[in-house]
Structure formats: structure tokens, C-alpha cells
Scaffold this motif. Structure first.
Motif, short mmCIF file in Angstrom:
data_model
loop_
_atom_site.label_atom_id
_atom_site.label_comp_id
_atom_site.label_asym_id
_atom_site.label_seq_id
_atom_site.Cartn_x
_atom_site.Cartn_y
_atom_site.Cartn_z
N MET A 287 -9.89 10.45 -2.69
CA MET A 287 -8.48 10.39 -3.01
C MET A 287 -7.71 9.98 -1.76
SD MET A 287 -6.08 13.46 -4.29
CE MET A 287 -4.42 13.14 -4.71
N ILE A 288 -6.81 9.05 -1.92
CA ILE A 288 -5.96 8.58 -0.83
C ILE A 288 -4.53 8.83 -1.23
CG2 ILE A 288 -5.23 6.57 0.50
CD1 ILE A 288 -7.96 5.37 -0.03
N SER A 289 -3.74 9.35 -0.29
CA SER A 289 -2.33 9.56 -0.58
C SER A 289 -1.48 9.06 0.57
CB SER A 289 -2.04 11.04 -0.84
OG SER A 289 -2.28 11.79 0.32
N PHE A 290 -0.31 8.57 0.26
CA PHE A 290 0.63 8.08 1.26
C PHE A 290 1.88 8.94 1.20
CE2 PHE A 290 -1.79 4.36 0.00
CZ PHE A 290 -2.13 3.82 1.23
N SER A 291 2.46 9.19 2.36
CA SER A 291 3.74 9.88 2.38
C SER A 291 4.54 9.40 3.57
CB SER A 291 3.55 11.40 2.44
OG SER A 291 2.90 11.76 3.62
N PRO A 292 5.86 9.28 3.42
CA PRO A 292 6.68 8.86 4.55
C PRO A 292 6.62 9.89 5.66
CG PRO A 292 7.94 8.88 2.52
CD PRO A 292 6.62 9.51 2.22
N SER A 293 6.61 9.41 6.89
CA SER A 293 6.60 10.29 8.05
C SER A 293 8.03 10.47 8.51
CB SER A 293 5.75 9.68 9.16
OG SER A 293 5.72 10.52 10.26
N ASN B 188 -9.69 11.98 1.94
CA ASN B 188 -10.67 13.07 1.87
C ASN B 188 -11.96 12.62 2.54
OD1 ASN B 188 -8.94 14.70 0.47
ND2 ASN B 188 -9.67 14.05 -1.53
N SER B 189 -12.54 13.47 3.35
CA SER B 189 -13.79 13.12 4.01
C SER B 189 -14.92 13.18 2.99
CB SER B 189 -14.07 14.06 5.17
OG SER B 189 -14.22 15.38 4.71
N PRO B 190 -15.92 12.34 3.18
CA PRO B 190 -17.04 12.33 2.22
C PRO B 190 -17.83 13.63 2.31
CG PRO B 190 -17.52 10.92 4.09
CD PRO B 190 -16.10 11.39 4.24
#
Length: 127
Positions: free
Chosen positions: A1-7, A74-76
């Protein structure tokens, strides 16, 4: 799972970025400034302050039409090969007997090594 969020800076609504900068004195008496981790962000100047001001302008220009986001991945999941065999003999009725044999063998080896070291020390004392 990859997620983006503004910093963003939680204290206020505007983002404030902090960079580590390598500031060096050049052989010609000028100064160079480079953002660590962004090797293409370099500047120079007659003084340290001028080099830093030039670098700040370069960064502001670069970030003017940019956005910084946080990328979370997420790390494998890697299977530990030892987990497949860990505890597999725990319910074996001979397990305690095997452990006792291992402990006895270790005590025997420890005693042999102790005797070996005593002989080495005695030989060193003779020399």
C-alpha cells in the motif's frame, strides 16, 4: 500500500522547510553552498552569506511550482527461515533428555578447554 500526504507544518498553515547545507571555502577565496541530498542545488558567492542567499533564491525558485508530499510504503514481509523450525521439537518427549545431553557435552568441552588454557599458561610461564 502506498499513500501520499501533503507535508505541512502543524503550527501554522504554511509549509516551512529546513535543509542541511554544506558551506565550503574555495581555493579562489569564494564560497560554495550545496544542499545535502540535492546535489544539483549549488550556489556560490564572494562571502558565506552571499552563497547562502543565492542558494536560498535557487531553492525558492525550484520549489515555486512544486509540492512536497510524504510517501509512505509498507515494507515487504520477509519470512524468517528460523521461524519454520523454532520450537518444532518442544512437544517431543525426548526433548528434555536431548537438552541434558547437550548441556553435558558443553560442560565436557568447557572442562577440556579450561585444561588446554591452563597448559598454555604453564608453557608461557616456562618460557
Amino acid at each position: 500500500m502506498i499513500s501520499f500526504s501533503p507535508s505541512k507544518n502543524p503550527d501554522n498553515d504554511t509549509s516551512k522547510l529546513t535543509y542541511s547545507v554544506l558551506l565550503e571555502s574555495e581555493s579562489d577565496g569564494r564560497f560554495s553552498a550545496m544542499v545535502l541530498g540535492l546535489t544539483d542545488c549549488k550556489s556560490s558567492g564572494k562571502t558565506e552569506n552571499e552563497a547562502l542567499a543565492n542558494l536560498q533564491q535557487l531553492l525558492q525558485k525550484r520549489l515555486q511550482n512544486s509540492r512536497i508530499v510524504t510517501l509512505e510504503i509498507n515494507s515487504p514481509q520477509i519470512d524468517n527461515p528460523w521461524l519454520k523450525v523454532a520450537g518444532m521439537y518442544n512437544d517431543n518427549p525426548l526433548f528434555d533428555e536431548v537438552l541434558a545431553d547437550i548441556e553435558a557435552e558443553r560442560r565436557k568441552l568447557d572442562a577440556e578447554m579450561e585444561e588446554h588454557y591452563k597448559q598454555m599458561d604453564a608453557e608461557d610461564g616456562v618460557k
